[in-house]
Write an enzyme that holds these catalytic residues in place. Structure first.
Site, PDB file in Angstrom:
ATOM      1  CD  GLU A  95      -2.732  -0.806   2.068  1.00 40.93           C
ATOM      2  OE1 GLU A  95      -2.869  -1.133   3.301  1.00 40.93           O
ATOM      3  OE2 GLU A  95      -3.873  -0.489   1.930  1.00 40.93           O
ATOM      4  CB  CYS A 108       2.968   7.658   2.761  1.00 34.36           C
ATOM      5  SG  CYS A 108       3.289   6.781   4.685  1.00 34.36           S
ATOM      6  CB  CYS A 115       3.844  -4.184  10.320  1.00 33.12           C
ATOM      7  SG  CYS A 115       5.480  -3.962  11.408  1.00 33.12           S
ATOM      8  CB  CYS A 119       1.864  -1.427  18.075  1.00 32.10           C
ATOM      9  SG  CYS A 119       4.034  -1.285  16.775  1.00 32.10           S
ATOM     10  CB  CYS A 122      -0.896  -0.211  13.854  1.00 29.96           C
ATOM     11  SG  CYS A 122      -0.319   0.309  12.157  1.00 29.96           S
ATOM     12  N   GLY A 168       5.437  -1.778   7.321  1.00 30.77           N
ATOM     13  CA  GLY A 168       5.797  -2.564   7.479  1.00 30.77           C
ATOM     14  C   GLY A 168       6.978  -1.529   8.338  1.00 30.77           C
ATOM     15  CB  SER A 200       8.902   6.342  10.620  1.00 26.88           C
ATOM     16  OG  SER A 200       7.879   6.473  11.821  1.00 26.88           O
ATOM     17  CB  SER A 223       7.161   4.946  16.788  1.00 24.49           C
ATOM     18  OG  SER A 223       6.367   5.619  14.669  1.00 24.49           O
ATOM     19  CG  LEU A 224       8.624   7.597  22.945  1.00 20.79           C
ATOM     20  CD1 LEU A 224       9.216   7.023  23.075  1.00 20.79           C
ATOM     21  CD2 LEU A 224       9.444   9.305  23.428  1.00 20.79           C
ATOM     22  CG  ASN A 304      -5.640   8.317  11.832  1.00 16.81           C
ATOM     23  OD1 ASN A 304      -6.130   9.683  11.984  1.00 16.81           O
ATOM     24  ND2 ASN A 304      -4.241   8.267  11.616  1.00 16.81           N
ATOM     25  CB  CYS A 347      -0.623   7.334  11.214  1.00 17.19           C
ATOM     26  SG  CYS A 347       0.475   8.848  10.278  1.00 17.19           S
TER      27      CYS A 347
END
Ligand code: SAH
Length: 371
Positions: A95, A108, A115, A119, A122, A168, A200, A223-224, A304, A347
């Site tokens: 994608e 993007c 992936c 997370c 996500c 990913g 990222s 990414s924290l 999101n 995202c």
């Protein structure tokens, strides 16, 4: 010959292309012509490379291919964002998202199909890892999107920024990613230079160190999404491997290699009632202070949502209060406006989702939409 047996030339460096063509007894300048054909003119077939002798074009058609991805569907958001759902030759989803803004475009792209990281907030995580994308599959995503938006080989009116923020974990496909970025930076090709690119990562510590040693490297975002190990362990299981202190130490090593005026980014997905309190904003600022990290900015990304995810974005006032708290403690913070939420392009929403209304736009209609 099957497509998969043919060499995908889009993922070859100039040197590799020269070697490949050398096998046909072709001189070096032919490799430069093919490279320009693929990357500068964004041609998707060898037959269109009319500056090559006919016999060579035919040989190339036999033994090589400029394209291995097929666009399965395309979705256009009410905000102009488009999501391309493509397939690899072996049937894995890829994608890519095109995000137009007034004076620049951002693409993007994905570094992997699916992936491996889990997370919790996500949607891509739900796919699991399907496989790493090849260098050629990474580069071809950008070529496909630019051709779709501006017409085959059409000039791009704005600069193109790239973000490795699709599906990913880019640092788990490090070599293919870095090679793809090198190919795309060539001034005889797409000419997207490293400072127009942001990679990222969830924070693969040894790769952050390796990345910091690269000569011509893109920008970095980490990414924290949590200020404490306790919470980050829960939200981002990679934290069990590298704790926040390890991650921040690597970030500090990276910070030391920044050029004057450069900064890098921490992304913080804001999850309503989970990591969005004033207290947590203070803790976040304290973590940065503890590690002497000053040349950073925080991108706050309101979550999101998606049906399969147990999270929701905070109220706008909560987002603003979080931002102001960081700023009052000397930390730059920006709120990212979500783009393409309605078409599952934002995202953390990329999960090869098929919808009822894919759009089949012709190139001219497409160009009108973005101009
Ligand atoms: N794996 C890399 C590259 C993906 S970037 C990484 O995680 O950094 C995608 C960004 O979107 C990451 O910052 C991720 O934390 C964030 N994200 C994931 N799911 C999200 C969601 N549902 N809403 C908002 N942001 C999300």
């Amino acid at each position: 010959m099957f497509v998969s047996e043919r060499k995908h030339l889009t993922g070859m460096s100039r040197g590799e292309l020269a070697e490949f063509l050398n096998e046909f007894g072709e001189p070096r300048y032919r490799a430069d012509q093919v490279f320009r054909g693929l990357h500068q003119r964004r041609l998707q077939s060898f037959q269109e490379m009319t500056d090559l002798p006919k016999a060579l074009r035919e040989q190339l058609c036999e033994s090589a291919t400029p394209s291995v991805l097929t666009v399965e569907s395309k979705y256009v958001s009410e905000d102009g964002t488009r999501r391309f759902l493509m397939n690899t030759a072996d049937g894995n989803p890829v994608e890519t998202v095109f995000i137009p803004t007034e004076n620049r475009d951002t693409i993007c792209f994905s570094s992997q199909s699916g992936c491996a990281l889990k997370c919790d907030f996500c949607l891509t995580a739900k796919l699991g890892l399907l496989r790493n994308l090849t260098t050629g599959e990474i580069v071809e995503q950008i070529i496909t999107v630019l051709n779709d938006v501006y017409g085959p080989g059409g000039e791009t009116p704005h600069g193109t920024n790239l973000v490795a923020m699709g599906a990913g974990e880019p640092f788990m496909n490090f070599d293919n990613l870095i090679k793809a970025l090198e190919i795309m930076s060539d001034d005889d090709g797409l000419f997207i230079v490293p400072n127009r690119v942001t990679v990222s990562t969830v924070g693969i510590v040894p790769k952050i160190i390796e990345f910091s040693k690269l000569q011509r490297r893109p920008n970095l975002a980490i990414s924290l999404s949590a200020p404490t190990d306790e919470l980050r362990d829960r939200l981002m299981p990679i934290n069990k491997r590298w704790k926040i202190d390890d991650l921040m130490a690597a970030a500090k090593t990276f910070e030391r290699t920044l050029k004057p005026g450069e900064r890098f980014t921490f992304e913080y997905v804001l999850l309503g009632g989970v990591n969005d309190s004033i207290e947590q904003a203070r803790k976040l600022a304290a973590v940065l202070r503890k590690h002497g990290l000053h040349r950073v900015k925080i991108n706050l990304i309101p979550h999101n949502p998606a049906e399969q995810l147990d999270y929701h974005p905070p109220e706008i006032d909560t987002v603003e209060a979080f931002k102001r708290t960081l700023e009052s403690l000397g930390v730059s913070a920006y709120v990212r406006t979500p783009r393409g939420r309605d078409i599952f392009a934002a995202c953390g929403q990329l999960a090869a989702k098929h919808e009822a209304n894919p759009v089949k736009l012709t190139t001219s209609e497409t160009a009108e939409l973005t101009l």
